[in-house]
Design an enzyme around this catalytic site. Structure first.
Site, PDB file in Angstrom:
ATOM      1  N   GLU A 177       0.857  -1.177   0.000  1.00 14.83           N
ATOM      2  CA  GLU A 177       0.000   0.000   0.000  1.00 14.83           C
ATOM      3  C   GLU A 177       0.900   1.236   0.000  1.00 14.83           C
ATOM      4  O   GLU A 177       1.798   1.365   0.831  1.00 14.83           O
ATOM      5  CB  GLU A 177      -0.908  -0.032   1.232  1.00 14.83           C
ATOM      6  CG  GLU A 177      -1.933   1.069   1.209  1.00 14.83           C
ATOM      7  CD  GLU A 177      -3.039   0.873   2.237  1.00 14.83           C
ATOM      8  OE1 GLU A 177      -3.310  -0.284   2.625  1.00 14.83           O
ATOM      9  OE2 GLU A 177      -3.612   1.887   2.651  1.00 14.83           O
ATOM     10  N   ARG A 178       0.643   2.103  -0.944  1.00 14.62           N
ATOM     11  CA  ARG A 178       1.475   3.305  -1.125  1.00 14.62           C
ATOM     12  C   ARG A 178       2.925   2.944  -1.422  1.00 14.62           C
ATOM     13  O   ARG A 178       3.853   3.661  -1.030  1.00 14.62           O
ATOM     14  CB  ARG A 178       1.391   4.233   0.094  1.00 14.62           C
ATOM     15  CG  ARG A 178      -0.011   4.544   0.565  1.00 14.62           C
ATOM     16  CD  ARG A 178      -0.937   4.944  -0.548  1.00 14.62           C
ATOM     17  NE  ARG A 178      -2.327   5.149  -0.090  1.00 14.62           N
ATOM     18  CZ  ARG A 178      -3.318   5.413  -0.931  1.00 14.62           C
ATOM     19  NH1 ARG A 178      -3.114   5.480  -2.249  1.00 14.62           N
ATOM     20  NH2 ARG A 178      -4.530   5.587  -0.478  1.00 14.62           N
ATOM     21  N   ASN A 220      -3.130  -1.479   7.687  1.00 15.06           N
ATOM     22  CA  ASN A 220      -4.414  -2.085   7.309  1.00 15.06           C
ATOM     23  C   ASN A 220      -4.134  -3.576   7.271  1.00 15.06           C
ATOM     24  O   ASN A 220      -3.682  -4.113   6.272  1.00 15.06           O
ATOM     25  CB  ASN A 220      -4.891  -1.550   5.958  1.00 15.06           C
ATOM     26  CG  ASN A 220      -5.266  -0.088   6.039  1.00 15.06           C
ATOM     27  OD1 ASN A 220      -5.921   0.338   6.985  1.00 15.06           O
ATOM     28  ND2 ASN A 220      -4.839   0.690   5.061  1.00 15.06           N
ATOM     29  N   GLU A 301     -10.563   4.481   9.302  1.00 19.11           N
ATOM     30  CA  GLU A 301     -10.744   4.102   7.896  1.00 19.11           C
ATOM     31  C   GLU A 301     -11.200   2.654   7.746  1.00 19.11           C
ATOM     32  O   GLU A 301     -10.688   1.913   6.914  1.00 19.11           O
ATOM     33  CB  GLU A 301      -9.433   4.327   7.121  1.00 19.11           C
ATOM     34  CG  GLU A 301      -9.015   5.783   7.105  1.00 19.11           C
ATOM     35  CD  GLU A 301      -7.758   6.061   6.254  1.00 19.11           C
ATOM     36  OE1 GLU A 301      -7.720   7.125   5.646  1.00 19.11           O
ATOM     37  OE2 GLU A 301      -6.847   5.209   6.249  1.00 19.11           O
ATOM     38  N   ARG A 334      -1.844   3.811  16.844  1.00 17.52           N
ATOM     39  CA  ARG A 334      -1.887   4.965  15.949  1.00 17.52           C
ATOM     40  C   ARG A 334      -3.017   5.937  16.294  1.00 17.52           C
ATOM     41  O   ARG A 334      -4.130   5.531  16.634  1.00 17.52           O
ATOM     42  CB  ARG A 334      -2.038   4.531  14.497  1.00 17.52           C
ATOM     43  CG  ARG A 334      -0.753   3.968  13.932  1.00 17.52           C
ATOM     44  CD  ARG A 334      -0.984   3.443  12.548  1.00 17.52           C
ATOM     45  NE  ARG A 334      -0.542   4.333  11.496  1.00 17.52           N
ATOM     46  CZ  ARG A 334      -1.282   4.706  10.456  1.00 17.52           C
ATOM     47  NH1 ARG A 334      -2.548   4.339  10.361  1.00 17.52           N
ATOM     48  NH2 ARG A 334      -0.784   5.475   9.516  1.00 17.52           N
ATOM     49  N   ASP A 375      -2.789  14.312   6.521  1.00 17.99           N
ATOM     50  CA  ASP A 375      -2.242  13.041   6.054  1.00 17.99           C
ATOM     51  C   ASP A 375      -1.040  13.215   5.133  1.00 17.99           C
ATOM     52  O   ASP A 375      -1.198  13.138   3.915  1.00 17.99           O
ATOM     53  CB  ASP A 375      -3.348  12.253   5.336  1.00 17.99           C
ATOM     54  CG  ASP A 375      -2.953  10.797   5.135  1.00 17.99           C
ATOM     55  OD1 ASP A 375      -1.940  10.372   5.707  1.00 17.99           O
ATOM     56  OD2 ASP A 375      -3.683  10.078   4.425  1.00 17.99           O
ATOM     57  N   GLU A 397       5.210   9.744  13.430  1.00 15.99           N
ATOM     58  CA  GLU A 397       5.090   8.943  12.211  1.00 15.99           C
ATOM     59  C   GLU A 397       5.311   9.830  10.993  1.00 15.99           C
ATOM     60  O   GLU A 397       4.489  10.682  10.670  1.00 15.99           O
ATOM     61  CB  GLU A 397       3.715   8.260  12.132  1.00 15.99           C
ATOM     62  CG  GLU A 397       3.535   7.437  10.862  1.00 15.99           C
ATOM     63  CD  GLU A 397       2.230   6.627  10.821  1.00 15.99           C
ATOM     64  OE1 GLU A 397       1.745   6.209  11.897  1.00 15.99           O
ATOM     65  OE2 GLU A 397       1.685   6.424   9.723  1.00 15.99           O
ATOM     66  N   GLU A 403       3.495   9.170  -0.963  1.00 15.58           N
ATOM     67  CA  GLU A 403       2.095   9.015  -1.348  1.00 15.58           C
ATOM     68  C   GLU A 403       1.524  10.290  -1.967  1.00 15.58           C
ATOM     69  O   GLU A 403       0.828  10.238  -2.975  1.00 15.58           O
ATOM     70  CB  GLU A 403       1.271   8.610  -0.109  1.00 15.58           C
ATOM     71  CG  GLU A 403      -0.223   8.547  -0.372  1.00 15.58           C
ATOM     72  CD  GLU A 403      -1.006   8.117   0.863  1.00 15.58           C
ATOM     73  OE1 GLU A 403      -0.382   7.802   1.898  1.00 15.58           O
ATOM     74  OE2 GLU A 403      -2.252   8.088   0.791  1.00 15.58           O
ATOM     75  N   TRP A 553     -13.271  13.026   2.440  1.00 18.18           N
ATOM     76  CA  TRP A 553     -12.442  12.384   1.425  1.00 18.18           C
ATOM     77  C   TRP A 553     -12.340  13.247   0.161  1.00 18.18           C
ATOM     78  O   TRP A 553     -11.576  12.953  -0.749  1.00 18.18           O
ATOM     79  CB  TRP A 553     -13.019  11.000   1.063  1.00 18.18           C
ATOM     80  CG  TRP A 553     -12.753   9.964   2.107  1.00 18.18           C
ATOM     81  CD1 TRP A 553     -11.946  10.082   3.205  1.00 18.18           C
ATOM     82  CD2 TRP A 553     -13.301   8.639   2.164  1.00 18.18           C
ATOM     83  NE1 TRP A 553     -11.956   8.924   3.938  1.00 18.18           N
ATOM     84  CE2 TRP A 553     -12.781   8.015   3.328  1.00 18.18           C
ATOM     85  CE3 TRP A 553     -14.171   7.898   1.361  1.00 18.18           C
ATOM     86  CZ2 TRP A 553     -13.108   6.717   3.693  1.00 18.18           C
ATOM     87  CZ3 TRP A 553     -14.501   6.598   1.723  1.00 18.18           C
ATOM     88  CH2 TRP A 553     -13.971   6.016   2.883  1.00 18.18           C
TER      89      TRP A 553
END
Lengths: 714, 714
Positions: A177-178, A220, A301, A334, A375, A397, A403, A553
């Protein structure tokens, strides 16, 4: 083999070596031939006469690294310098004569000394642990890679942050992911039997910059990683990493007790659930005694979490913390949370959810907070949680993978971004309470500290795709070790090690790297704009997107452009997110006149003709920033074209091709965003900004469903 | 640099080269140092004195390859052998004195001569095209890699099959269906700007074995590849491949006219549809003048096709053929079709669907037929379509990637499998009408011929994951050039080129390679068993699976084990698939006594106590074959362990680790299958076959959802 034949062969071999090095696989462990004969003789004298005390796997790793360095630097075994000597040993095992020469009392477990003794004839690397000796060895080799004077060394280094970890958003099917550098380097299917050479080289590269932990799996997360079938594989990796001081962590899926078929609840206060996680922890630690612990994305999410059971983040985190505590494990919980039910400014939600629980988390919990409240944007003000939880250890983080910054094809030197965040003053404990001081524990004297970087590593031959992506991994590691380090210094180090020690090159390219971050801000999101990227993959511009399921979003949620102006009003007349910051900041940022221009539209909704410091209107400034970004990329191209002599052919060409992409996309960003915003401003583009090549409909019609980095399970 | 320093450096450089070569990236283009001084001098004399006529990009490629060879072999530029000379030129451009020395009339476009002249002092490579000269150059280098005598060369080579193509089942998101070597080497996102060095090396490697086409995309296709955005990327690859004589093909999704939003039908007889495809073809050829054409999977496993419009395969194929015909393109129309509505034996359906249309396909259509009637099993009888369509050119489809043969971790030398199929006699045109003769056009004198191999290539550093996977790519290319070539000869060639010319090594390892194919048959599907692999990913055994949506997707459909026996009755008392073969075969295979034991359970359902030639019962023979397979892997391990001296360290270790996996999985197959079948046979395992380690429930419970190679869109 006769000499002539030998030399001929050797020449050809050099050619072949060159090709290998040109791929960039060696990262910063490419010990380039030392050309200066005097320097070479001096270094060789030490590396050819080494006393290393001990025989553990870490000591073995030190020996191997020194051998690789000797080979790379081009030292002939016969080159000794009389009584020159390198001594490497843990303090308690050194002869007492040496022990007194370099104290290690204050070095804790991971710090090291590099000390010149006997008029520079002896170099001593001493420390309290073998892993620290490895760090010291890499420290000395780094000096040599930069061809620094080593005649009078007095280096005392100790990491300022305890847990320095990479977060791999890697899935079990090897998608990332990313991920923009190919696919996951973890070849789960062939583990534990097949141990690829990459695993060890990954550990070497990380140890060389002081990274001491790696989260192997995506936040995730997938519960299967906790099953014996996978733990056996994780164990195999942990064994490769152990000599290099790197602990392995996994992501824990909160609903795992249900998904793995054992329970019908994941309620963190349920006794069976608690016991289930304790059993899992026990099983993992039985195989991997130095397992680091879990990273958890919960109630965010769509990820499961304690909320479903009317429990809190504290309930969830502490339950897991209890399971790993007997084994000295930690939980990284997180804070990247925002709710689809909460209509409040997304930027405020994490703060609101976490601040009330300050002081309630268990001792082995770190709350992991992204650098900004949205983000990983090209630029964000620091996250207001930093400084606002004095009794809770907050872990930073950062995102190393780009991304929102052009993926792996854009040259953006991220240490500059990281440094900006770390240097910001939270005023939490009075003036000069920087973010760095919050996360390294200086403020409130916290006992557990950590920093995480979302990795940009994949199966690409050079690990990161873009040759300059390596600088971001390198720079993250250096800042994790010392969050006060200057990004220019990091740039110089990396450029010297990776390409050339020629001053002309180092100076010119340092400037380029430092400026590269502002370039991406300019051509994507100038003046505090944010999150106006295309949907899902975040590749390219999408400021017009307004039809996604959740309001926050949609890019229109963030820029709020209309006939009256543009920007997100986060003052008291708006969402009042500003109230989450300390008073001095709140006051300063409440007024657009005193708000730094870089954050202007982050905090304010202003009319298109709002007059800025330079006397020009907001609209003109927006347009000129976009144009400036494009011009900066053009300048990067021009500069790079002059660097050919310092850089190997493959990396030179590759970078040239990637800069082509970056320029094309910078123009795409400029033209698409200005076309879109111009509908509302209804103003002409200022002089110097060209008309967009296409109309707005064209830009809106661009669809890139296979842009990389999308999680296939979405 | 002084000499001592230089030599020291050179030594270290050699070390580094070694590491590079050890990854296996070079494939069969690793021109290893020639150790024998006499041979070396002789070869160098030719390669250091080369006359090449011409200056095109292909000629340039020849020059580059010769330079790489000189460097790899270790030739010093100063090594010349007086008047030794290598001349390379297209026949029409050679001086007439040379033109008469080696005729090229019969060589067509792709054949070449390598001829020694002037008492061996001159070597002439001549041909009718520059690409053929490139093939000839690779041919000469191959001789040198094997250290063959080159004093009196008289090589005349010409490919027996025209279209020699790789099929990449690569998706636009870079996943590879049935890919076990990482992910797609086509980095679509960064094309056309980023041209990776791999693209050229891929072309070199293919040209070296005579492959002249590549289908870039998955047969389960995506219409987007036909849009300008992607065609621009395909064009960039085509330009890299062109000098190497490699044409690019794409897969055409039959419903593309609808999916790309232009039409509401894809009916092949609709004029708009025809025109749509003509336009697409014109657009592609405008960018890529030598575009090869389309590969189509239609009306198969859910793919769209002409059936929806009540049209036939002929209608579909010929419509597309018409679109590409003006540009000399071809259509490869796959015959891998079976219907979910048709209750008849799946093995029969392709034949039934296609045979009636023999002679109806356009001249530029090849019907692409898998080697067997089911699906790339460890062993299948040849597909009955071969020989049954005298008026239709049939293209062979082999699978190089090991979907059903243990993925990339199992060492299986596939040329042995390919050879077995090619050598089978179809009796289509009387005795000795082998499959090879059908596909090379000898039978019925067909004008268009082709052979395809589903690629086993991915992002792994050595391209194929398993070092021996390279042998399968290599072997496919060699057999595509000459389908009569002996698999042992291929094994020897590859072993010499890839590892060592030591006779002990070559002989021992040739035996190992040749036997490896029978080993996988034994431990997976002995005696004609087939398609009893686990669901979807086909990783590991799944003979018990009986719950999938379509009957012919279930392993129980294929083995039909019950109390009475095991095997698929395809005689006249069963599905009568045998009737699709020529009479001599039908007769021979109708009787279990005369059926080759390797096909026994493919054609017959026999009782567990059926007595076989060796006097033992069928059950015992099944069990002993499984056991034999395990023992063969153990022998492979033992043999490999003796080869350490001939093989570089990394490939030695990697292969050792992979053999560990293969052995573990061979045992898994044996134990799971015997546990399952034993329920029905209710017989004891014969002496020499150990009891399974676990019970059947254990084997049934094994779930590997992330086994590689599954198409994420499924």
């Amino acid at each position: 083999m006769n000499l002539k034949k030998f030399i001929s062969l050797a020449l050809f071999s050099l050619f072949a070596v060159n090709i290998q090095a040109q791929e960039g696989y060696e990262l910063w462990l490419d010990y380039k031939e030392v050309q200066d004969r005097t320097i070479e003789k001096n270094y060789a004298a030490f590396l050819n006469n080494v006393d290393i005390i001990g025989n553990s796997s870490t000591i073995q790793a030190i020996k191997e690294e020194l051998q690789l360095a000797r080979e790379g630097f081009g030292f002939d075994d016969s080159e000794t310098g009389g009584d020159s000597k390198l001594i490497i040993g843990v303090q308690s095992k050194l002869p007492s004569s040496l022990r007194n020469q370099a104290k290690t009392e204050n070095l804790e477990e991971e710090g090291y000394n590099i000390t010149s003794l006997k008029n520079g004839k002896t170099i001593l690397i001493s420390a309290n642990s073998e892993v620290a000796l490895l760090y010291g060895t890499f420290g000395l080799l780094r000096e040599m890679q930069q061809q620094n004077d080593i005649s009078n060394l007095k280096i005392e280094e100790k990491p300022k942050i305890q847990k320095r970890v990479l977060n791999h958003w890697d899935n079990l099917d090897r998608t990332v992911e990313r991920g923009y550098a190919g696919f996951s380097i973890w070849d789960w299917h062939l583990l534990p039997e097949l141990i690829k050479p990459e695993y060890k080289d990954y550990a070497r590269a990380n140890a060389a910059i002081g990274i001491n932990g790696t989260v192997l799996t995506n936040v995730n997360s997938n519960a299967l990683i906790l099953t014996p079938h996978y733990i056996e594989k994780v164990k195999a990796l942990a064994e490769v990493f152990r000599p290099y001081g790197i602990q392995v962590y996994l992501t824990a899926r909160f609903s795992a007790p249900i998904e793995l078929g054992d329970l019908d609840t994941a309620d963190p206060l349920n006794e069976d659930v608690k016991q289930w996680w304790k059993n899992i922890a026990d099983e993992i630690y039985a195989e991997i005694p130095d397992f680091g612990g879990f990273l958890v994305k919960a109630d965010s999410e769509g990820q499961p979490g304690p909320f479903q059971y009317d429990r809190t983040h504290v309930d969830g985190a502490n339950m897991l913390a209890e399971a790993v505590a007997p084994h000295d494990g930690i939980i990284m919980w997180r804070a990247f949370v925002y709710s689809e039910e909460d209509p409040d400014d997304r930027a405020k939600q994490a703060y609101d959810q976490f601040i009330p629980y300050d002081g309630n988390f268990a001792d082995n919990v770190l709350v992991q907070v992204k650098n900004g409240a949205i983000d990983f944007q090209p630029r964000e003000p620091f996250h207001p949680m930093f400084g606002a939880m004095p009794d809770t250890p907050l872990m930073m983080e950062f995102q190393i993978t780009q991304e929102y910054l052009g993926f792996s094809s854009h040259l953006v030197f991220l240490p500059k971004l990281f440094e900006e965040v770390l240097d910001e003053d939270t005023y939490a404990d009075g003036k000069n309470s920087t973010v760095a001081k919050v996360i390294d524990g200086t403020n409130s004297n916290k006992k557990l500290t950590g920093i995480a970087g979302v990795a940009n590593i994949g199966t690409e031959k050079n690990w990161t795709g873009n040759p300059f992506g390596q600088a971001n991994w390198y720079g993250f590691g250096r800042l994790a070790w010392d969050p006060y380090m200057d990004s220019e210094e990091i740039a110089q180090e990396w450029l010297r090690i990776n390409f050339s020690n020629e001053e002309d090159f180092v100076k010119t390219m340092t400037d380029l790297l430092i400026e590269s971050r502002e370039a991406v801000v300019n051509y994507m999101t100038p003046l505090g704009l944010h999150h106006i990227m295309a949907t899902s993959h975040h590749y390219g511009p999408g400021p017009w997107v307004d039809d996604l399921g959740r309001p926050e979003w949609n890019p229109v949620y963030y820029h709020k452009a209309d006939k009256n102006g543009i920007g997100f009003d986060r003052t008291s007349s708006g969402s009042n997110a500003l109230a989450q910051y300390a008073k001095p900041l709140e006051e300063k940022y409440s007024n657009p006149e005193t708000t730094p221009e870089k954050y202007l539209l982050w905090f304010h909704h202003l009319s298109w003709d709002y007059e800025m410091d330079n006397g020009k209107k907001l609209w003109d400034n927006i347009a000129l920033h976009y144009q400036k970004g494009v011009e900066q990329v053009e300048e990067m191209q021009a500069t790079w074209n002059k660097m050919e002599q310092y850089v190997n052919e493959r990396e030179f060409k590759k970078t040239s091709m990637l800069l082509e992409i970056q320029l094309k996309e910078a123009k795409w960003w400029r033209d698409a965003c200005l076309s879109y915003f111009q509908q509302f401003s209804e103003m002409e583009l200022p002089a110097g900004v060209p008309e967009p090549e296409h109309n707005l409909e064209h830009y809106k019609s661009i669809d890139r469903p296979y842009a990389p980095g999308i999680n296939p399970s979405w």
